[in-house]
Scaffold this active site. Sequence first.
Site, PDB file in Angstrom:
ATOM      1  N   SER A   1     137.660 131.467  29.936  1.00  0.00           N
ATOM      2  CA  SER A   1     137.473 131.570  31.392  1.00  0.00           C
ATOM      3  C   SER A   1     138.694 130.962  32.052  1.00  0.00           C
ATOM      4  O   SER A   1     139.438 130.195  31.416  1.00  0.00           O
ATOM      5  CB  SER A   1     136.230 130.762  31.778  1.00  0.00           C
TER       6      SER A   1
ATOM      7  N   TYR B   1     130.670 123.262  31.130  1.00  0.00           N
ATOM      8  CA  TYR B   1     131.314 124.583  31.005  1.00  0.00           C
ATOM      9  C   TYR B   1     132.833 124.446  30.850  1.00  0.00           C
ATOM     10  O   TYR B   1     133.442 125.068  29.978  1.00  0.00           O
ATOM     11  CB  TYR B   1     130.964 125.407  32.249  1.00  0.00           C
TER      12      TYR B   1
HETATM   13  P1  NAD Z   1     125.646 137.268  31.157  1.00  0.00           P
HETATM   14  O1  NAD Z   1     124.655 136.212  31.525  1.00  0.00           O
HETATM   15  O2  NAD Z   1     125.629 138.543  31.927  1.00  0.00           O
HETATM   16  O3  NAD Z   1     125.526 137.608  29.599  1.00  0.00           O
HETATM   17  C1  NAD Z   1     125.424 136.579  28.648  1.00  0.00           C
HETATM   18  C2  NAD Z   1     125.058 137.169  27.301  1.00  0.00           C
HETATM   19  O4  NAD Z   1     124.967 136.100  26.352  1.00  0.00           O
HETATM   20  C3  NAD Z   1     123.714 137.903  27.277  1.00  0.00           C
HETATM   21  O5  NAD Z   1     123.790 139.032  26.452  1.00  0.00           O
HETATM   22  C4  NAD Z   1     122.773 136.865  26.653  1.00  0.00           C
HETATM   23  O6  NAD Z   1     121.660 137.451  25.991  1.00  0.00           O
HETATM   24  C5  NAD Z   1     123.725 136.189  25.669  1.00  0.00           C
HETATM   25  N1  NAD Z   1     123.243 134.854  25.308  1.00  0.00           N
HETATM   26  C6  NAD Z   1     123.095 133.782  26.110  1.00  0.00           C
HETATM   27  N2  NAD Z   1     122.582 132.757  25.405  1.00  0.00           N
HETATM   28  C7  NAD Z   1     122.408 133.184  24.141  1.00  0.00           C
HETATM   29  C8  NAD Z   1     121.900 132.591  22.949  1.00  0.00           C
HETATM   30  N3  NAD Z   1     121.443 131.341  22.897  1.00  0.00           N
HETATM   31  N4  NAD Z   1     121.869 133.339  21.833  1.00  0.00           N
HETATM   32  C9  NAD Z   1     122.279 134.625  21.838  1.00  0.00           C
HETATM   33  N5  NAD Z   1     122.786 135.238  22.933  1.00  0.00           N
HETATM   34  C10 NAD Z   1     122.836 134.524  24.064  1.00  0.00           C
HETATM   35  O7  NAD Z   1     127.074 136.550  31.259  1.00  0.00           O
HETATM   36  P2  NAD Z   1     128.551 137.107  31.578  1.00  0.00           P
HETATM   37  O8  NAD Z   1     128.885 136.745  32.977  1.00  0.00           O
HETATM   38  O9  NAD Z   1     128.700 138.504  31.131  1.00  0.00           O
HETATM   39  O10 NAD Z   1     129.412 136.141  30.661  1.00  0.00           O
HETATM   40  C11 NAD Z   1     129.923 136.508  29.405  1.00  0.00           C
HETATM   41  C12 NAD Z   1     131.019 135.536  29.011  1.00  0.00           C
HETATM   42  O11 NAD Z   1     132.080 135.589  29.971  1.00  0.00           O
HETATM   43  C13 NAD Z   1     130.570 134.079  28.967  1.00  0.00           C
HETATM   44  O12 NAD Z   1     131.176 133.418  27.888  1.00  0.00           O
HETATM   45  C14 NAD Z   1     131.089 133.516  30.275  1.00  0.00           C
HETATM   46  O13 NAD Z   1     131.283 132.130  30.223  1.00  0.00           O
HETATM   47  C15 NAD Z   1     132.392 134.291  30.400  1.00  0.00           C
HETATM   48  N6  NAD Z   1     132.933 134.343  31.766  1.00  0.00           N
HETATM   49  C16 NAD Z   1     132.195 134.912  32.767  1.00  0.00           C
HETATM   50  C17 NAD Z   1     132.752 134.956  34.041  1.00  0.00           C
HETATM   51  C18 NAD Z   1     132.000 135.573  35.182  1.00  0.00           C
HETATM   52  O14 NAD Z   1     132.460 135.432  36.329  1.00  0.00           O
HETATM   53  N7  NAD Z   1     130.904 136.278  34.946  1.00  0.00           N
HETATM   54  C19 NAD Z   1     134.021 134.452  34.293  1.00  0.00           C
HETATM   55  C20 NAD Z   1     134.731 133.874  33.245  1.00  0.00           C
HETATM   56  C21 NAD Z   1     134.175 133.830  31.988  1.00  0.00           C
END
Ligand code: NAD
Length: 256
Positions: A138, A151
């Site tokens: 991130s 985080y």
């Molecule tokens: P999201 O909540 O849409 O998806 C998260 C996924 O992780 C889901 O499929 C969920 O089932 C899975 N998950 C969560 N806990 C779990 C567990 N204990 N066991 C198995 N699976 C698990 O999130 P997102 O926004 O798509 O984020 C995805 C990645 O991108 C993350 O690592 C997040 O930190 C990173 N990220 C997101 C953003 C943003 O703005 N959305 C920005 C930077 C980084």
Amino acid sequence: MNKTVLITGSTSGIGLGIANQFAKEGYNIMFHGLGSNGQEIANQVAEKHQVKVAFSNANLLQADAIDGLVAETIKIFGALHVLVNNAGIQFVSPIEDFPNSKYQNIIAINMNAVFYASKAVWAQMKKQQFGRIINVSSVHGIRASEYKSAYVTAKHGVIGMTKVLALEGAPFNITCNAICPGYVKTPLVVGQIKDQAKAHDMTEDEVVEKVMLKKQAVKQFVPLEAIADMAVLLAKDSSTTITGSSFVLDGGWSAQ
Ligand code: NAD
């Protein structure tokens, strides 16, 4: 032979966006995530792009389950070329009220699971003399924001791990890179908008405008497609010398 990619957390948000892009490129896909509709999501992608898929709901809080996820992927597809460590969770709170259990879960899922999954794929990738590990960190892997102690710690840790795996993988054509997005409008962020509104005592619209996109020079959420395109590029055969790097897609946030 089509290559195989395992994408953690690919039932939602960024992971699903990455899965769709790999499917367009003809990869076999091991879908993974919590929730009851994972198999359905996987089937839809398989049908749309005519690729082979499977689904696992292994809980990333358990190292054994992660070993099982990797073993199952190799058993089903006979190989594992690309691992995308994408799954992640968020919790926002001032440190003095931050629940220890939330801190532990964020470190476990966002950082420790990256270690366990990468360790589990290593022997197979070494045997293949080909491996691509892509960690979704991130902008919070290189910058801090208040109320995100767990985080930010986990995401910085992932960038350190990325560099170590790049060094260890180099003799075996295993690369490891990180992608560092700014804000992407996914279910995780929609949840954060609510939490931040509480923490900052603001309305949800104010949080988007004054907190989230405040730090991005480009006042737009980062498109899913940009992250997915970057992941596909890093997975290519020709990307063999791209390793140990962090690719920042943050709308200019960290340029400041
Ligand atoms: P999201 O909540 O849409 O998806 C998260 C996924 O992780 C889901 O499929 C969920 O089932 C899975 N998950 C969560 N806990 C779990 C567990 N204990 N066991 C198995 N699976 C698990 O999130 P997102 O926004 O798509 O984020 C995805 C990645 O991108 C993350 O690592 C997040 O930190 C990173 N990220 C997101 C953003 C943003 O703005 N959305 C920005 C930077 C980084």
